[in-house]
Design an enzyme around this catalytic site. Structure first.
Site, PDB file in Angstrom:
ATOM      1  N   SER A 156      43.314  39.768  39.172  1.00  0.00           N
ATOM      2  CA  SER A 156      42.937  40.188  40.522  1.00  0.00           C
ATOM      3  C   SER A 156      41.987  39.229  41.227  1.00  0.00           C
ATOM      4  CB  SER A 156      42.298  41.583  40.476  1.00  0.00           C
ATOM      5  OG  SER A 156      41.152  41.591  39.645  1.00  0.00           O
TER       6      SER A 156
ATOM      7  N   ASP B 134      45.522  62.947  46.953  1.00  0.00           N
ATOM      8  CA  ASP B 134      46.404  61.786  47.045  1.00  0.00           C
ATOM      9  C   ASP B 134      47.420  62.064  48.139  1.00  0.00           C
ATOM     10  OD1 ASP B 134      48.311  59.730  46.740  1.00  0.00           O
ATOM     11  OD2 ASP B 134      47.731  59.460  44.653  1.00  0.00           O
TER      12      ASP B 134
ATOM     13  N   ARG C 100      38.404  49.661  43.439  1.00  0.00           N
ATOM     14  CA  ARG C 100      38.106  48.451  44.200  1.00  0.00           C
ATOM     15  C   ARG C 100      36.788  48.651  44.949  1.00  0.00           C
ATOM     16  NH1 ARG C 100      41.196  46.253  41.353  1.00  0.00           N
ATOM     17  NH2 ARG C 100      43.036  45.000  41.911  1.00  0.00           N
TER      18      ARG C 100
ATOM     19  N   GLU D   1      32.789  40.695  45.339  1.00  0.00           N
ATOM     20  CA  GLU D   1      32.720  40.101  44.003  1.00  0.00           C
ATOM     21  C   GLU D   1      33.145  38.634  44.077  1.00  0.00           C
ATOM     22  OE1 GLU D   1      35.219  42.365  41.396  1.00  0.00           O
ATOM     23  OE2 GLU D   1      34.232  44.274  41.850  1.00  0.00           O
TER      24      GLU D   1
ATOM     25  N   HIS E 232      33.175  45.018  36.742  1.00  0.00           N
ATOM     26  CA  HIS E 232      34.621  45.174  36.935  1.00  0.00           C
ATOM     27  C   HIS E 232      35.356  45.052  35.599  1.00  0.00           C
ATOM     28  CE1 HIS E 232      38.031  44.512  40.113  1.00  0.00           C
ATOM     29  NE2 HIS E 232      38.441  45.254  39.100  1.00  0.00           N
TER      30      HIS E 232
END
Length: 369
Positions: A45, A147, A208, A237, A254
């Site tokens: 990522s 969701d 995230r 980050e 992370h």
């Protein structure tokens, strides 16, 4: 065949050596010139895969990310160039679940009450969220679910986000980073939602960093709102907002999904995808490369009770270790160093339980002989 893989991707050489020449690169700092002759690109990522990275490469055929998320891939660009691309859905889901459980064990100790007294709101019930719901319900917790992508499913107990935030004692975030469209998640918890969130509500973010407005979170903390706060992911980050650290109960780099199995499972999934692209029969599996765990078997006696779960889980993983490493080394060594040198962590499945094994242990992810 030129295969380039992030040097933080475990077992890349072991899986791909028979398919071509494997070259490892620094995922955060890679330059376009380094990948100019790549046929296959394997990332995590931290690498932004876009025109700036690949325009100088005329031959790239495949891009794979060994992660669940794809927000770091410019999918429209890859499609325009007819570059096959894939991710690794679910590869580290169990690892993230175990991270969240460890946070909850710690929270229960801090507040001196049983975990079953908590109502946990799970925001994002996909690969990770579904497994977390199963684990929490196995432990007897009340679970609320949000969701919007699943809201039309007849059996899915969807709650709108603001209702969930008002009712939950703990909010655990597991959404992808989406900046536009019908259901954006960028700053899903913005200043307004954070202001409405009760000060006693614990917040766990292991998806995230940009899903939570870090500056709003910091401003709220400085104003005296001292909520239980567990952050594995951060905005910007690796140049994170270090001023947030004193207000975090748990702060990590992370790494929620960084179990040995979680990272290596992503490599295996990309290997299978590349084999399919090349028309090659896969002949390598993760089981072939994984070492035996430090604890392989454990006998469960008839006296084992739900109260004993915490000790069993902590024997394999205690999030406080990673928090201590983060606070000790962030300034001197940096965020990416912490990720790259992360100590091996095995998932619950690495331990085979024997004896009278309660069903809820299997639902947590332990294996049974």
């Amino acid at each position: 065949m030129k295969i380039y893989a992030d040097d933080n991707m475990p077992l890349a050489r072991e899986f791909f050596a028979d398919l071509g020449d494997v070259t490892l690169f620094s995922g955060r700092n890679v330059q376009a010139s380094e990948l100019a002759d790549a046929d296959i690109l394997l990332v995590r990522s931290v690498t932004k895969v876009n025109a700036a990275l690949l325009d100088v490469n005329p031959n790239i055929r495949f891009v794979g990310t060994a992660t669940i998320g794809t927000d770091h891939l410019d999918v429209a660009y890859l499609q325009a160039r007819s570059i096959v691309h894939t991710n690794a859905p679910g590869c580290n889901a169990q690892s993230v679940v175990e991270y969240v459980l460890s946070c909850l064990f710690m929270l229960a100790e801090q507040q001196d009450k049983p975990m079953t007294d908590f109502t946990v709101g799970v925001v994002g019930v996909g690969q990770i969220g579904k497994r977390l719901v199963v684990a929490l319900q196995a432990l007897g917790l009340t679970v609320l679910q949000n969701d919007p992508l699943r809201a039309t499913e007849p059996d899915f107990p969807h709650l709108d986000l603001d209702t969930l935030l008002a009712r939950a004692d703990v909010v655990s975030l597991h959404v992808p980073l989406v900046r536009g469209g019908a259901h954006p998640t960028f700053h899903l918890l913005d200043a307004n939602r954070l202001a409405a969130l009760p000060a006693t509500t614990a917040l766990i973010n292991a998806c995230r960093g940009e899903v939570v407005d870090n500056q709003a979170l910091l401003a709220q903390a400085r104003a005296g709102v001292r909520r239980p706060l567990f952050l594995d992911v951060w905005e910007n980050e690796p140049a994170i907002e270090q001023a947030l650290l004193p207000y975090c109960d748990i702060a990590t780099a992370h790494i929620a999904g960084h179990s040995v199995e979680g990272k290596a499972r992503g490599t295996e999934m990309l290997y299978q995808a590349v084999c399919q692209l090349l028309g090659v029969t896969p002949n390598r599996t993760l089981a072939r490369f994984l070492p035996a765990g430090a604890i392989e078997k454990l006998q469960i006696s008839p006296n084992f009770r739900l109260l004993d779960v915490q000790n069993l889980c902590r024997m394999l993983y205690d999030v406080r270790r990673d928090d201590a490493l983060f606070r000790r080394h962030l300034v001197t060594h940096g965020f990416d160093w912490l990720r790259k040198t992360y100590p091996p962590r095995r998932e619950f499945s690495s331990v085979c339980l024997q004896g009278q094994v309660p069903d809820y242990l299997i639902r947590l992810g332990f294996s049974q002989k």
